[in-house]
Motif scaffolding. Structure first.
Motif, PDB file in Angstrom:
ATOM      1  N   ALA A 197      -7.124  -3.086   7.391  1.00 38.14           N
ATOM      2  CA  ALA A 197      -8.422  -2.424   7.241  1.00 38.14           C
ATOM      3  C   ALA A 197      -8.252  -0.918   7.024  1.00 38.14           C
ATOM      4  CB  ALA A 197      -9.291  -2.693   8.461  1.00 38.14           C
ATOM      5  N   LYS A 198      -7.349  -0.304   7.784  1.00 36.54           N
ATOM      6  CA  LYS A 198      -7.101   1.122   7.623  1.00 36.54           C
ATOM      7  C   LYS A 198      -6.580   1.434   6.222  1.00 36.54           C
ATOM      8  CE  LYS A 198      -6.059   2.323  12.438  1.00 36.54           C
ATOM      9  NZ  LYS A 198      -6.960   3.476  12.562  1.00 36.54           N
ATOM     10  N   LEU A 199      -5.618   0.643   5.756  1.00 38.28           N
ATOM     11  CA  LEU A 199      -5.044   0.877   4.431  1.00 38.28           C
ATOM     12  C   LEU A 199      -6.064   0.644   3.320  1.00 38.28           C
ATOM     13  CD1 LEU A 199      -1.551  -0.687   5.083  1.00 38.28           C
ATOM     14  CD2 LEU A 199      -2.020   1.729   4.616  1.00 38.28           C
ATOM     15  N   GLU A 200      -6.899  -0.347   3.471  1.00 38.53           N
ATOM     16  CA  GLU A 200      -7.919  -0.604   2.457  1.00 38.53           C
ATOM     17  C   GLU A 200      -8.966   0.505   2.448  1.00 38.53           C
ATOM     18  OE1 GLU A 200      -9.739  -1.930  -0.769  1.00 38.53           O
ATOM     19  OE2 GLU A 200      -7.800  -2.661  -0.035  1.00 38.53           O
ATOM     20  N   ALA A 201      -9.308   1.038   3.616  1.00 35.02           N
ATOM     21  CA  ALA A 201     -10.252   2.159   3.674  1.00 35.02           C
ATOM     22  C   ALA A 201      -9.684   3.381   2.953  1.00 35.02           C
ATOM     23  CB  ALA A 201     -10.575   2.497   5.132  1.00 35.02           C
ATOM     24  N   VAL A 202      -8.387   3.610   3.098  1.00 35.47           N
ATOM     25  CA  VAL A 202      -7.730   4.713   2.397  1.00 35.47           C
ATOM     26  C   VAL A 202      -7.726   4.445   0.896  1.00 35.47           C
ATOM     27  CG1 VAL A 202      -5.528   5.923   2.051  1.00 35.47           C
ATOM     28  CG2 VAL A 202      -6.306   5.375   4.378  1.00 35.47           C
ATOM     29  N   GLU A 248      -4.133  10.392   6.392  1.00 35.27           N
ATOM     30  CA  GLU A 248      -3.947  11.256   7.565  1.00 35.27           C
ATOM     31  C   GLU A 248      -5.048  11.021   8.596  1.00 35.27           C
ATOM     32  OE1 GLU A 248      -1.529  14.735   8.889  1.00 35.27           O
ATOM     33  OE2 GLU A 248      -1.320  13.528   7.109  1.00 35.27           O
ATOM     34  N   ALA A 249      -6.295  10.958   8.159  1.00 30.61           N
ATOM     35  CA  ALA A 249      -7.404  10.756   9.096  1.00 30.61           C
ATOM     36  C   ALA A 249      -7.343   9.368   9.733  1.00 30.61           C
ATOM     37  CB  ALA A 249      -8.739  10.950   8.382  1.00 30.61           C
ATOM     38  N   GLU A 250      -7.027   8.375   8.946  1.00 31.44           N
ATOM     39  CA  GLU A 250      -7.050   6.999   9.454  1.00 31.44           C
ATOM     40  C   GLU A 250      -5.911   6.707  10.424  1.00 31.44           C
ATOM     41  OE1 GLU A 250      -9.149   3.809  10.061  1.00 31.44           O
ATOM     42  OE2 GLU A 250      -9.796   5.374   8.670  1.00 31.44           O
ATOM     43  N   PHE A 251      -4.747   7.287  10.192  1.00 30.85           N
ATOM     44  CA  PHE A 251      -3.576   6.985  11.010  1.00 30.85           C
ATOM     45  C   PHE A 251      -3.186   8.130  11.952  1.00 30.85           C
ATOM     46  CE2 PHE A 251      -3.233   3.930   7.593  1.00 30.85           C
ATOM     47  CZ  PHE A 251      -2.797   2.787   8.247  1.00 30.85           C
ATOM     48  N   LEU A 252      -4.011   9.164  12.057  1.00 36.01           N
ATOM     49  CA  LEU A 252      -3.651  10.379  12.776  1.00 36.01           C
ATOM     50  C   LEU A 252      -3.093  10.126  14.179  1.00 36.01           C
ATOM     51  CD1 LEU A 252      -3.534  13.458  12.590  1.00 36.01           C
ATOM     52  CD2 LEU A 252      -5.800  13.510  13.629  1.00 36.01           C
ATOM     53  N   ALA A 281       6.934   0.470  13.140  1.00 35.74           N
ATOM     54  CA  ALA A 281       6.913   1.835  12.634  1.00 35.74           C
ATOM     55  C   ALA A 281       7.170   1.773  11.136  1.00 35.74           C
ATOM     56  CB  ALA A 281       7.971   2.680  13.336  1.00 35.74           C
ATOM     57  N   PHE A 282       6.616   2.738  10.443  1.00 36.21           N
ATOM     58  CA  PHE A 282       6.813   2.771   8.991  1.00 36.21           C
ATOM     59  C   PHE A 282       6.675   4.195   8.490  1.00 36.21           C
ATOM     60  CE2 PHE A 282       2.330   1.972   9.743  1.00 36.21           C
ATOM     61  CZ  PHE A 282       1.668   2.774   8.822  1.00 36.21           C
ATOM     62  N   GLU A 283       7.145   4.410   7.274  1.00 37.42           N
ATOM     63  CA  GLU A 283       6.979   5.684   6.590  1.00 37.42           C
ATOM     64  C   GLU A 283       6.113   5.446   5.367  1.00 37.42           C
ATOM     65  OE1 GLU A 283      10.738   7.461   5.667  1.00 37.42           O
ATOM     66  OE2 GLU A 283      11.233   7.779   7.782  1.00 37.42           O
ATOM     67  N   ALA A 284       5.145   6.320   5.193  1.00 39.42           N
ATOM     68  CA  ALA A 284       4.271   6.271   4.023  1.00 39.42           C
ATOM     69  C   ALA A 284       3.656   7.648   3.834  1.00 39.42           C
ATOM     70  CB  ALA A 284       3.172   5.232   4.200  1.00 39.42           C
ATOM     71  N   PHE A 285       3.498   8.059   2.598  1.00 42.28           N
ATOM     72  CA  PHE A 285       2.863   9.337   2.275  1.00 42.28           C
ATOM     73  C   PHE A 285       3.481  10.489   3.068  1.00 42.28           C
ATOM     74  CE2 PHE A 285      -0.208   5.874   1.776  1.00 42.28           C
ATOM     75  CZ  PHE A 285      -0.426   5.956   0.412  1.00 42.28           C
ATOM     76  N   ASP A 286       4.793  10.491   3.147  1.00 39.80           N
ATOM     77  CA  ASP A 286       5.557  11.543   3.836  1.00 39.80           C
ATOM     78  C   ASP A 286       5.226  11.659   5.320  1.00 39.80           C
ATOM     79  OD1 ASP A 286       6.967  12.285   1.522  1.00 39.80           O
ATOM     80  OD2 ASP A 286       5.279  13.527   0.860  1.00 39.80           O
ATOM     81  N   ARG A 287       4.816  10.581   5.931  1.00 38.68           N
ATOM     82  CA  ARG A 287       4.527  10.561   7.361  1.00 38.68           C
ATOM     83  C   ARG A 287       5.218   9.363   8.000  1.00 38.68           C
ATOM     84  NH1 ARG A 287       3.266  14.962   6.251  1.00 38.68           N
ATOM     85  NH2 ARG A 287       1.252  15.963   6.470  1.00 38.68           N
ATOM     86  N   ARG A 288       5.626   9.533   9.235  1.00 40.30           N
ATOM     87  CA  ARG A 288       6.135   8.415  10.038  1.00 40.30           C
ATOM     88  C   ARG A 288       5.012   7.987  10.972  1.00 40.30           C
ATOM     89  NH1 ARG A 288      12.233  10.521  11.235  1.00 40.30           N
ATOM     90  NH2 ARG A 288      12.987  10.019   9.143  1.00 40.30           N
ATOM     91  N   TYR A 303       0.807  -1.216   0.000  1.00 40.98           N
ATOM     92  CA  TYR A 303       0.000   0.000   0.000  1.00 40.98           C
ATOM     93  C   TYR A 303       0.847   1.276   0.000  1.00 40.98           C
ATOM     94  CZ  TYR A 303      -4.383  -2.528   0.710  1.00 40.98           C
ATOM     95  OH  TYR A 303      -5.492  -3.342   0.574  1.00 40.98           O
ATOM     96  N   GLY A 304       2.157   1.169  -0.213  1.00 44.75           N
ATOM     97  CA  GLY A 304       2.968   2.356  -0.435  1.00 44.75           C
ATOM     98  C   GLY A 304       3.956   2.740   0.646  1.00 44.75           C
TER      99      GLY A 304
END
Length: 153
Positions: free
Chosen positions: A101-106, A114-118, A43-50, A26-27
Motif C-alpha cells: 500500500a505504501k509503495l502504491e501510494a508513492v 520519504e514521507a511514507e517510509f520516514l 530491510a531494503f534499499e530504495a531511492f538512496d535510503r535504507r 517498485y525499485g
C-alpha cells in the motif's frame, strides 16, 4: 474487529517472498531478511535510503495459543502450534499489505517515498527515524512544549 488476513493459509515464506518481489518491482535494489524468536526484520534499499521494518512475533506460550478461546481448556501441543502458526501467517500478510500500500501510494503520486517510509528509514547510526524521534514527540505531548529534535546550536 477481525484482523486483516486472519485465517489465511498463505505461508509466512510466501508472504516474505511476495514482499521482496513487490519491493523489487517498485525499485528496491537490495533486500535483507532476518528472524529471531520474538521478531522478524526485513530491510531494503530504495531511492538512496535504507529502510527497516521489525515485525514483532507473538509469544508461542501466550494463553491465546495454549488455551482454547471461550472455554479456556488447555490445547494439545499440536493445536497450540497450529494456532501460533496461524497468527504468524496473519502478521506476515499484514506486513505485505502495508508495504504494498505504501509503495502504491508513492507510485500513484499520493505521497512521497520519504514521507511514507520516514519512520522506518535507517539513519547512519543504525537507528530508525522513529527510534530517534519518538521520545521527543512523547515529551512534547506530555509537556505541551515542542522540544528541539537536535538541541540548540
Amino acid at each position: 474487529m477481525t484482523k486483516y488476513a486472519q485465517g489465511t493459509t498463505v505461508s509466512s515464506d510466501k508472504s516474505r517472498a511476495e514482499i521482496e518481489s513487490t519491493l523489487r518491482r517498485y525499485g528496491a535494489t537490495s533486500f535483507m531478511y532476518g528472524s529471531a524468536p520474538d521478531r522478524a526484520i526485513i530491510a531494503f534499499e530504495a531511492f538512496d535510503r535504507r529502510v527497516k521494518f521489525e515485525l514483532p512475533m507473538p509469544n508461542p506460550q501466550a494463553t491465546e495459543f495454549t488455551r482454547t478461546p471461550g472455554r479456556n481448556h488447555l490445547r494439545s501441543p499440536a493445536d497450540a502450534a497450529k494456532a501460533y502458526e496461524a497468527a504468524v501467517r496473519q502478521k506476515w500478510r499484514a506486513l505485505a499489505l502495508c508495504i504494498k500500500a505504501k509503495l502504491e501510494a508513492v507510485e500513484s503520486g499520493i505521497t512521497t517515498f520519504e514521507a511514507e517510509f520516514l519512520a522506518h528509514i535507517v539513519l547512519p547510526n543504525g537507528r530508525t527515524v522513529h527510534d530517534e524521534v519518538a521520545p521527543t514527540v512523547s515529551i512534547a505531548y506530555q509537556s505541551g512544549k515542542v522540544v528541539p529534535l537536535l538541541g540548540k546550536f
